[in-house]
Design a protein around this motif. Structure first.
Motif, PDB file in Angstrom:
ATOM      1  N   SER A  26       0.874  -1.175  -0.040  1.00  0.00           N
ATOM      2  CA  SER A  26      -0.059  -0.101   0.045  1.00  0.00           C
ATOM      3  C   SER A  26       0.735   1.215  -0.020  1.00  0.00           C
ATOM      4  CB  SER A  26      -0.964   0.166   1.128  1.00  0.00           C
ATOM      5  OG  SER A  26      -1.750   1.303   1.200  1.00  0.00           O
ATOM      6  N   GLU A  27       1.703   1.277   0.751  1.00  0.00           N
ATOM      7  CA  GLU A  27       2.804   2.364   0.695  1.00  0.00           C
ATOM      8  C   GLU A  27       3.610   2.583  -0.434  1.00  0.00           C
ATOM      9  OE1 GLU A  27       5.146   1.847   4.083  1.00  0.00           O
ATOM     10  OE2 GLU A  27       3.746   2.003   5.798  1.00  0.00           O
ATOM     11  N   ASN A  28       3.948   1.495  -0.961  1.00  0.00           N
ATOM     12  CA  ASN A  28       5.070   1.443  -2.204  1.00  0.00           C
ATOM     13  C   ASN A  28       4.375   1.133  -3.722  1.00  0.00           C
ATOM     14  OD1 ASN A  28       7.473   1.892  -0.824  1.00  0.00           O
ATOM     15  ND2 ASN A  28       6.544   0.412   0.363  1.00  0.00           N
ATOM     16  N   LEU A  29       3.166   1.517  -3.723  1.00  0.00           N
ATOM     17  CA  LEU A  29       2.508   0.941  -5.137  1.00  0.00           C
ATOM     18  C   LEU A  29       3.127   2.405  -6.055  1.00  0.00           C
ATOM     19  CD1 LEU A  29      -1.259   0.375  -4.985  1.00  0.00           C
ATOM     20  CD2 LEU A  29       0.588  -1.255  -5.856  1.00  0.00           C
ATOM     21  N   ASN A  30       3.541   2.190  -7.282  1.00  0.00           N
ATOM     22  CA  ASN A  30       4.050   3.194  -7.970  1.00  0.00           C
ATOM     23  C   ASN A  30       2.978   3.433  -9.131  1.00  0.00           C
ATOM     24  OD1 ASN A  30       5.410   4.840 -10.165  1.00  0.00           O
ATOM     25  ND2 ASN A  30       7.327   3.635  -9.518  1.00  0.00           N
ATOM     26  N   ILE A  31       2.206   4.295  -8.791  1.00  0.00           N
ATOM     27  CA  ILE A  31       1.034   4.475  -9.730  1.00  0.00           C
ATOM     28  C   ILE A  31       1.448   5.013 -10.912  1.00  0.00           C
ATOM     29  CG2 ILE A  31      -1.273   5.923 -10.030  1.00  0.00           C
ATOM     30  CD1 ILE A  31      -1.435   3.768  -7.825  1.00  0.00           C
ATOM     31  N   ALA A  32       2.486   5.930 -11.137  1.00  0.00           N
ATOM     32  CA  ALA A  32       2.920   6.400 -12.263  1.00  0.00           C
ATOM     33  C   ALA A  32       3.278   5.291 -13.243  1.00  0.00           C
ATOM     34  CB  ALA A  32       3.976   7.366 -12.348  1.00  0.00           C
ATOM     35  N   HIS A  33       3.949   4.439 -12.631  1.00  0.00           N
ATOM     36  CA  HIS A  33       4.727   3.503 -13.422  1.00  0.00           C
ATOM     37  C   HIS A  33       3.365   2.306 -14.090  1.00  0.00           C
ATOM     38  CE1 HIS A  33       7.160   0.031 -14.520  1.00  0.00           C
ATOM     39  NE2 HIS A  33       6.769  -0.774 -13.792  1.00  0.00           N
ATOM     40  N   ILE A  34       2.354   2.163 -13.017  1.00  0.00           N
ATOM     41  CA  ILE A  34       1.321   1.291 -13.426  1.00  0.00           C
ATOM     42  C   ILE A  34       0.617   1.976 -14.683  1.00  0.00           C
ATOM     43  CG2 ILE A  34      -1.191   0.502 -13.101  1.00  0.00           C
ATOM     44  CD1 ILE A  34       0.000   0.526 -10.110  1.00  0.00           C
ATOM     45  N   LEU A  35       0.289   3.370 -14.635  1.00  0.00           N
ATOM     46  CA  LEU A  35      -0.257   4.037 -15.667  1.00  0.00           C
ATOM     47  C   LEU A  35       0.557   4.219 -17.093  1.00  0.00           C
ATOM     48  CD1 LEU A  35      -1.729   6.926 -13.555  1.00  0.00           C
ATOM     49  CD2 LEU A  35      -2.905   4.841 -14.494  1.00  0.00           C
ATOM     50  N   ARG A  36       1.900   4.129 -16.777  1.00  0.00           N
ATOM     51  CA  ARG A  36       2.923   4.403 -17.983  1.00  0.00           C
ATOM     52  C   ARG A  36       2.877   2.901 -18.772  1.00  0.00           C
ATOM     53  NH1 ARG A  36       6.743   5.860 -14.278  1.00  0.00           N
ATOM     54  NH2 ARG A  36       6.637   8.406 -14.263  1.00  0.00           N
ATOM     55  N   ARG A  37       2.762   1.951 -18.100  1.00  0.00           N
ATOM     56  CA  ARG A  37       2.719   0.559 -18.945  1.00  0.00           C
ATOM     57  C   ARG A  37       1.067   0.208 -19.474  1.00  0.00           C
ATOM     58  NH1 ARG A  37       4.468  -4.111 -14.759  1.00  0.00           N
ATOM     59  NH2 ARG A  37       4.651  -5.162 -16.561  1.00  0.00           N
ATOM     60  N   SER A  38       0.245   0.889 -18.853  1.00  0.00           N
ATOM     61  CA  SER A  38      -1.249   0.603 -19.221  1.00  0.00           C
ATOM     62  C   SER A  38      -1.660   1.387 -20.273  1.00  0.00           C
ATOM     63  CB  SER A  38      -2.106   1.066 -18.008  1.00  0.00           C
ATOM     64  OG  SER A  38      -1.914   0.451 -16.897  1.00  0.00           O
ATOM     65  N   ALA A  39      -1.143   2.598 -20.286  1.00  0.00           N
ATOM     66  CA  ALA A  39      -1.647   3.429 -21.506  1.00  0.00           C
ATOM     67  C   ALA A  39      -0.722   3.565 -22.805  1.00  0.00           C
ATOM     68  CB  ALA A  39      -1.458   5.107 -20.891  1.00  0.00           C
TER      69      ALA A  39
END
Length: 633
Positions: free
Chosen positions: A217-230
């Motif tokens: 929960s503390e370390n989820l890299n949201i930007a990284h997830i979105l880069r891969r997704s989009a």
């Protein structure tokens, strides 16, 4: 817009940065976030009348307790229906134990929708079914808190088939062929990936599963997830999402096609599709509300940190100009100025058409959405008149008679409200003949202000898509006033090409400008161009989208804007019209002068901001030529 079209969904996102008790103490209610979400959505109700939905997430809830709530509605007034449903949860508490309404912690633990992260959506359905299942927010559920995902957005992807194929290759089996589902599942897949990678890392470090859950929960890299997704998305989009732990994001496409604004202070982070909604709901100034940058995501972590991070390389900004002309509410200060400028920039064309005879010209506007550009037109006319008066006085000050001087000083534009929409009248009869008869009476008119067979009537519209309402209703109605001439003036240029980024304008055959060009080609023995364009468009569909060019431009290339406008005039003029009719359109150059920061003009120019747009326009032509009524994406 006299022709009603569906368009542009709206998003509303709120993250409370303080405990609920803070808002209870400062603002007198623990429902502060819900109340603000309601305001944000109501102030954007123009962006969606096919349905609405909200979702909320509570932070730091103990296992076994519900922390995600969602409710969607397709009621006629969906926003009011949703918040009526939510507030009904507090009626018994207010009546039986009113003191509990002051206990923010008790409310959070015992009543749904009382959370720190809130997301709202207003839906305009551009295509397909209109059911509750199509209403956002969409929810992807999992027992792991950090694998839950809620999203809502204002978007259309042009390459849904490609995105679906990628999901199949990942081993998924989406339940529906829709861009919303593909976006949800694409982000969800890489959210799962991120969770698994972190889990494996912390497991190797010897942490317990409970400890790992908190670390993830503390370390989820949201930007990284979105880069891969989009990475392969092609479209216009403003998408907001919340992960089950409370991490949240609002992202905007790399060309800035769809609008997205945000405001933050030490109490709150808020994002919405329109700036005035934020200004009104939170009483903040114009300059305090910022745009989310193209290709960036506004990310709010569970711990309250706020950043804007790149998830796709920003492209040339091609923000939608139709937002400025029509879609967004005119209460935005910048949009208000731009719409007035659109009106002012029409003056030269209008004066030429009426031979500068303002004495025998009456100015009005048709739909209410054209009112602001009409004000700009009138302001420009006053400025023109002052120049005429000044030049005349300087040039003929010793030769003017008293009568001429009086006439000169009394010059003013004649402004009247002539076409008034009867909102109570519903064209509910389904038979075409009966419906046309009813449509002809949708507008009422004001009699007694036009000099019969002497006055020219100039009526401003903000844009003309199909021309149907003009032909079946408006021109017939104002012709009854017996003007010598009727001039319909569009503050937007000719709409020639389909949209594929969120607006319900995907079929070429429905555009009166396209119909006019086709008629001109046939009338001038140039039908070979139609066949050639069809062959080129058909062949282009076999190419990668990055190699496709817009071949439909060739349909318009032989003609000037004035020639197409003249043909449009013939198309929209009812056969029994007595007055002369003329249609005048804004020029593309003037559109760019009025809206310099919003250069997305593909509807008018055919210059699409993404490769998928060229595929869509060519496919739309193929569909038209083959008699298919399918959408092109």
């Amino acid at each position: 817009m006299s022709d009603q079209i569906k368009h542009e969904c709206g998003i509303a996102f709120i993250r409370l940065l303080k405990p609920l008790s803070y808002y209870q103490e400062k603002y007198g209610t623990a429902l502060y976030g819900l109340n603000k979400l309601y305001l944000l959505m109501e102030k954007q109700h123009n962006r969606g009348q096919d349905g609405a939905g909200i979702a909320t997430i509570k932070l730091d809830v103990k296992p076994g307790h519900r922390y995600i709530s969602r409710y969607r509605s397709m009621a006629q007034n969906a926003v009011a229906d949703i918040f009526g449903y939510v507030h009904n949860k507090f009626v018994d508490i207010q009546n039986d134990t009113p003191e509990l309404m002051q206990d923010a912690e008790w409310l959070k633990q015992n009543v749904s929708f009382i959370g720190e992260v809130l997301l709202g959506h207003l839906r305009y359905g551009t295509h397909g079914k209109n059911s509750i299942e199509n209403c956002h927010p969409f929810l992807r559920q999992n027992n792991w808190m950090t694998r839950n995902l809620v999203i809502a957005g204002n978007f259309n992807m042009t390459n849904v088939d490609e995105l679906l194929e990628q999901l199949y290759e990942l081993g998924q089996h989406p339940k529906e062929q829709a861009d919303t589902v593909t976006v949800l599942e694409k982000i969800g897949h890489f959210l799962d990936d991120e969770n698994q990678e972190l889990f494996d890392t912390y497991k190797k470090e010897g942490l317990s599963n409970v400890e790992i859950t908190h670390k993830i929960s503390e370390n989820l890299n949201i930007a990284h997830i979105l880069r891969r997704s989009a990475k392969t998305w092609d479209g216009g989009y403003a998408i907001s999402g919340i992960v089950g732990n409370g991490d949240a994001f609002v992202l905007r496409d790399p060309s800035g096609i769809r609008p997205a604004y945000f405001y933050q202070d030490d109490e709150i982070v808020v994002a919405a599709s329109e700036r005035p909604a934020i200004q009104t709901a939170f009483n903040v100034g114009f300059n305090e509300v910022q745009e989310i940058k193209p290709g960036h995501a506004l990310i709010v972590k569970k711990n309250g940190t706020v950043t804007q991070e790149i998830f796709r390389e920003p492209q040339e900004k091609r923000a939608c100009s139709f937002e400025r002309i029509y879609f967004s509410r005119g209460s935005d200060a910048a949009i208000y100025r731009e719409r007035k400028q659109l009106g002012r920039l029409l003056i030269d064309q209008i004066l030429k058409s009426v031979n500068s005879d303002l004495k025998n010209t009456v100015f009005s506007f048709i739909p209410n959405t054209a009112e602001i550009s009409f004000y700009g037109l009138v302001e420009g006319l006053h400025k023109y008149i002052k120049k005429v008066q000044k030049d005349t006085l300087i040039g003929r000050k010793d030769a003017l008679s008293d009568q001429e001087l009086d006439e000169l000083l009394s010059m003013a534009p004649r402004v009247e409200k002539l076409a008034i929409k009867d909102v109570k009248l519903r064209t509910f009869i389904t038979a075409d003949a009966d419906r046309k008869e009813m449509v002809a009476h949708v507008y009422d008119t004001t009699y007694g202000v036009i000099k019969n067979d002497v006055d020219t009537l100039v009526a401003v519209d903000d844009s003309i898509v199909r021309g149907t309402t003009l032909k079946q209703s408006i021109i017939k109605i104002i012709d009854r006033l017996h003007p010598k001439k009727i001039i319909i003036v569009s503050s937007a240029p000719q709409i020639r090409y389909p949209d594929c980024y969120g607006i319900d304008m995907s079929k070429l055959g429905q555009f009166v400008a396209f119909e006019a060009a086709i008629q001109l080609l046939k009338a001038r023995g140039m039908e070979n161009i139609i066949d050639e364009v069809y062959v080129k468009c058909k062949a282009s569909l076999l190419l990668p989208k990055e190699e496709i060019i817009n071949h439909v431009k060739d349909i318009y290339r032989p003609f000037t804007q004035e020639e197409i406008s003249a043909q449009i005039t013939k198309i929209i003029t009812p056969k029994d019209t007595i007055a002369e009719v003329e249609v005048i359109y804004q020029t593309l150059d003037n559109l760019h002068i009025a809206c310099p920061e919003h250069t997305g003009d593909w509807y008018f120019s055919g210059n699409y901001p993404t490769p998928g747009g060229n595929r869509v326009v060519n496919k739309a032509f193929v569909n038209w030529r083959e008699g298919s009524d399918q959408r092109a994406y």
